[in-house]
Design a protein around this motif. Structure first.
Motif, PDB file in Angstrom:
ATOM      1  N   SER A  60       8.463  -6.885   1.946  1.00 23.64           N
ATOM      2  CA  SER A  60       8.048  -5.883   2.919  1.00 23.64           C
ATOM      3  C   SER A  60       9.284  -5.177   3.449  1.00 23.64           C
ATOM      4  CB  SER A  60       7.262  -6.538   4.062  1.00 23.64           C
ATOM      5  OG  SER A  60       8.099  -7.456   4.766  1.00 23.64           O
ATOM      6  N   ALA A  61       9.059  -4.189   4.288  1.00 23.57           N
ATOM      7  CA  ALA A  61      10.159  -3.465   4.926  1.00 23.57           C
ATOM      8  C   ALA A  61       9.971  -3.525   6.437  1.00 23.57           C
ATOM      9  CB  ALA A  61      10.186  -2.015   4.449  1.00 23.57           C
ATOM     10  N   ASN A  62      11.067  -3.702   7.157  1.00 21.78           N
ATOM     11  CA  ASN A  62      10.976  -3.738   8.621  1.00 21.78           C
ATOM     12  C   ASN A  62      10.980  -2.312   9.177  1.00 21.78           C
ATOM     13  OD1 ASN A  62      13.659  -2.844   8.604  1.00 21.78           O
ATOM     14  ND2 ASN A  62      14.500  -4.887   8.984  1.00 21.78           N
ATOM     15  N   VAL A  63      11.031  -2.187  10.492  1.00 19.06           N
ATOM     16  CA  VAL A  63      10.922  -0.863  11.120  1.00 19.06           C
ATOM     17  C   VAL A  63      12.087   0.049  10.738  1.00 19.06           C
ATOM     18  CG1 VAL A  63       9.525  -1.648  13.055  1.00 19.06           C
ATOM     19  CG2 VAL A  63      12.019  -1.771  13.206  1.00 19.06           C
ATOM     20  N   ASP A  64      13.219  -0.546  10.324  1.00 16.50           N
ATOM     21  CA  ASP A  64      14.378   0.255   9.924  1.00 16.50           C
ATOM     22  C   ASP A  64      14.402   0.544   8.428  1.00 16.50           C
ATOM     23  OD1 ASP A  64      15.494   0.339  12.545  1.00 16.50           O
ATOM     24  OD2 ASP A  64      16.175  -1.736  12.263  1.00 16.50           O
ATOM     25  N   ASN A  68      12.594  -7.072   3.163  1.00 15.24           N
ATOM     26  CA  ASN A  68      12.501  -8.521   3.290  1.00 15.24           C
ATOM     27  C   ASN A  68      11.898  -9.056   1.995  1.00 15.24           C
ATOM     28  OD1 ASN A  68      13.292  -8.362   6.093  1.00 15.24           O
ATOM     29  ND2 ASN A  68      11.195  -7.692   6.532  1.00 15.24           N
ATOM     30  N   LYS A  69      12.681  -9.791   1.220  1.00 16.54           N
ATOM     31  CA  LYS A  69      12.238 -10.216  -0.099  1.00 16.54           C
ATOM     32  C   LYS A  69      11.790 -11.680  -0.092  1.00 16.54           C
ATOM     33  CE  LYS A  69      15.345  -6.967  -2.433  1.00 16.54           C
ATOM     34  NZ  LYS A  69      16.425  -6.807  -3.433  1.00 16.54           N
ATOM     35  N   ASN A  70      11.160 -12.074  -1.206  1.00 16.19           N
ATOM     36  CA  ASN A  70      10.743 -13.467  -1.439  1.00 16.19           C
ATOM     37  C   ASN A  70       9.799 -13.994  -0.364  1.00 16.19           C
ATOM     38  OD1 ASN A  70      12.460 -13.599  -3.762  1.00 16.19           O
ATOM     39  ND2 ASN A  70      14.214 -13.935  -2.391  1.00 16.19           N
ATOM     40  N   GLU A  71       8.866 -13.170   0.065  1.00 18.82           N
ATOM     41  CA  GLU A  71       7.836 -13.623   0.993  1.00 18.82           C
ATOM     42  C   GLU A  71       6.694 -14.258   0.204  1.00 18.82           C
ATOM     43  OE1 GLU A  71       6.630 -10.174   3.105  1.00 18.82           O
ATOM     44  OE2 GLU A  71       8.470 -10.020   4.298  1.00 18.82           O
ATOM     45  N   ASP A  72       5.870 -15.045   0.898  1.00 22.20           N
ATOM     46  CA  ASP A  72       4.678 -15.586   0.245  1.00 22.20           C
ATOM     47  C   ASP A  72       3.794 -14.428  -0.216  1.00 22.20           C
ATOM     48  OD1 ASP A  72       5.438 -18.192   0.686  1.00 22.20           O
ATOM     49  OD2 ASP A  72       4.234 -18.420   2.511  1.00 22.20           O
ATOM     50  N   ARG A  73       3.241 -14.581  -1.413  1.00 24.83           N
ATOM     51  CA  ARG A  73       2.415 -13.516  -1.953  1.00 24.83           C
ATOM     52  C   ARG A  73       1.163 -13.316  -1.101  1.00 24.83           C
ATOM     53  NH1 ARG A  73       2.315 -10.722  -6.344  1.00 24.83           N
ATOM     54  NH2 ARG A  73       3.836 -12.051  -7.423  1.00 24.83           N
ATOM     55  N   SER A 246       3.311   4.334  20.353  1.00 19.20           N
ATOM     56  CA  SER A 246       4.339   4.940  19.488  1.00 19.20           C
ATOM     57  C   SER A 246       4.797   4.050  18.342  1.00 19.20           C
ATOM     58  CB  SER A 246       5.566   5.356  20.332  1.00 19.20           C
ATOM     59  OG  SER A 246       5.192   6.311  21.298  1.00 19.20           O
ATOM     60  N   ILE A 247       4.014   3.029  17.984  1.00 19.48           N
ATOM     61  CA  ILE A 247       4.345   2.231  16.808  1.00 19.48           C
ATOM     62  C   ILE A 247       4.142   3.081  15.559  1.00 19.48           C
ATOM     63  CG2 ILE A 247       3.678   0.229  15.420  1.00 19.48           C
ATOM     64  CD1 ILE A 247       2.954  -1.200  17.975  1.00 19.48           C
ATOM     65  N   LYS A 248       5.148   3.094  14.669  1.00 22.94           N
ATOM     66  CA  LYS A 248       5.084   3.934  13.482  1.00 22.94           C
ATOM     67  C   LYS A 248       5.135   3.079  12.219  1.00 22.94           C
ATOM     68  CE  LYS A 248       7.310   7.892  15.744  1.00 22.94           C
ATOM     69  NZ  LYS A 248       8.435   8.852  15.700  1.00 22.94           N
ATOM     70  N   GLN A 249       4.511   3.604  11.181  1.00 19.43           N
ATOM     71  CA  GLN A 249       4.472   2.916   9.896  1.00 19.43           C
ATOM     72  C   GLN A 249       4.373   3.982   8.810  1.00 19.43           C
ATOM     73  OE1 GLN A 249       0.711   0.955   8.858  1.00 19.43           O
ATOM     74  NE2 GLN A 249       1.858  -0.848   8.215  1.00 19.43           N
ATOM     75  N   ASN A 274       3.530   1.883  -7.364  1.00 21.40           N
ATOM     76  CA  ASN A 274       4.542   0.992  -6.812  1.00 21.40           C
ATOM     77  C   ASN A 274       5.038   1.585  -5.503  1.00 21.40           C
ATOM     78  OD1 ASN A 274       7.371  -0.162  -6.409  1.00 21.40           O
ATOM     79  ND2 ASN A 274       6.647  -1.363  -8.153  1.00 21.40           N
ATOM     80  N   PHE A 275       5.063   0.750  -4.461  1.00 23.83           N
ATOM     81  CA  PHE A 275       5.532   1.200  -3.150  1.00 23.83           C
ATOM     82  C   PHE A 275       7.062   1.121  -3.152  1.00 23.83           C
ATOM     83  CE2 PHE A 275       1.654   0.952  -0.282  1.00 23.83           C
ATOM     84  CZ  PHE A 275       0.759   0.953  -1.341  1.00 23.83           C
ATOM     85  N   VAL A 276       7.706   2.257  -3.304  1.00 21.98           N
ATOM     86  CA  VAL A 276       9.158   2.273  -3.545  1.00 21.98           C
ATOM     87  C   VAL A 276       9.964   2.249  -2.258  1.00 21.98           C
ATOM     88  CG1 VAL A 276       8.965   3.376  -5.792  1.00 21.98           C
ATOM     89  CG2 VAL A 276       9.101   4.805  -3.740  1.00 21.98           C
ATOM     90  N   ARG A 277       9.343   2.604  -1.138  1.00 26.48           N
ATOM     91  CA  ARG A 277      10.067   2.592   0.135  1.00 26.48           C
ATOM     92  C   ARG A 277       9.050   2.535   1.269  1.00 26.48           C
ATOM     93  NH1 ARG A 277       8.870   6.290   3.076  1.00 26.48           N
ATOM     94  NH2 ARG A 277      10.424   5.614   4.608  1.00 26.48           N
ATOM     95  N   GLY A 278       9.549   2.217   2.464  1.00 23.46           N
ATOM     96  CA  GLY A 278       8.664   2.220   3.615  1.00 23.46           C
ATOM     97  C   GLY A 278       9.348   1.726   4.867  1.00 23.46           C
TER      98      GLY A 278
END
Length: 295
Positions: A60-64, A68-73, A246-249, A274-278
């Protein structure tokens, strides 16, 4: 398991390509050329589409925007059934209904476990999650390849999350989709664009998405080796802003796929993205297959 899935999708695309090139060019337009999402059907006709989307992620990607890699699927499967019929004499109004069912599996479970529908160890949930009355219309009689689809999604879930497993938003969504397509001279290339807005509303405590607005543009470029077969590439973007805090995604996805006209009425579609960025979002991939019939 996902690598196997990719191989199956790639094999299907190669097989369909071989079929497409082996077909003689048809004089009459096929449905995949004629009935893009921009085009409406006539009075008495039915447009039925069953589309299935499997999204899976291990990062996943954080707010910046940092990954974040190798998370549980975590895997989320959505099956959507759309039914429309033409009303009026000029192909400017279609009325319809959309049904959505979902099956989600988290906690590191295999991606294909969403098809077990088992709810095992509080790591999975499934069910019919929303229903939406919908209307399509052509606002300008002189521009038949520009249309708008407006739908109100009504939630059917009791709780958005149970035991840490998310199923679907517990809130209403007013969705408006603007479609436009352009076929280049020669009928070999076609450009399709989509601009979607979604306003999510309901009790704030019942859903993270309530009182937020999503804006989702997309562009698709298709090439037709024959009238019955097309390959396509796509770029899609999505931005969500919570109007109360004001939470953004946001995320950007790229992909490609193919469509094949199985018969005069039916066509098959496969897509991969494929989600290349976020920012503040998952960074996964989707595997999609759908079948559409115009009767």
């Amino acid at each position: 398991m996902i690598s196997i899935k990719k191989s199956i999708v790639f094999a299907g695309l190669l097989f369909a390509t071989a079929i497409g090139f082996s077909q003689e060019e048809q004089q009459e337009e096929s449905n995949i050329q004629k009935y893009t999402p921009s085009k409406l059907i006539g009075k008495g006709q039915w447009d039925v589409k069953w589309f299935n989307n499997l999204y899976t992620q291990t990062k996943s990607a954080n707010v910046d925007g940092d990954k974040n890699k190798n998370e549980d699927r975590a895997t989320f499967f959505t099956s959507t059934l759309e039914l429309y019929t033409g009303v009026g004499e000029n192909k400017r109004w279609n009325m319809g209904l959309i049904l959505e069912a979902r099956s989600n599996a988290v906690g590191g479970r295999d991606a294909l476990d969403v098809f077990k529908f088992d709810g095992e160890n509080n790591t999975a949930r499934s069910g019919l999650t929303s229903i939406a009355p919908s209307v399509k219309f052509v606002p300008l009689a002189s521009v038949s390849n520009f249309s708008i689809q407006s739908s109100l999604f009504i939630p059917l879930v009791d709780n958005e999350s149970e035991n840490g497993v998310f199923l679907d938003q517990k809130g209403f969504t007013w969705q408006n989709r603007l479609f436009y397509d352009y076929t280049f001279p020669g009928n070999k290339w076609q450009l399709f664009t989509e601009f979607t807005t979604e306003y999510h509303f309901g009790k704030k405590e019942e859903s993270f998405a309530n009182n937020s607005l999503s804006i989702n543009p997309g562009i698709f470029l298709s090439y037709f080796p024959s009238s019955k077969f097309t390959v396509l590439s796509l770029v899609q973007h999505s931005s969500r802003v919570n109007l109360s805090d004001s939470i953004k995604q946001n995320f950007t996805a790229v992909g490609g796929g193919a469509k094949y006209q199985l018969s005069n009425a039916l066509n098959l579609e496969v897509l991969y993205t494929n989600f290349v960025r976020g920012n503040n979002t998952g960074l996964g991939e989707t595997f999609n297959i759908g079948i559409r019939g115009i009767f």
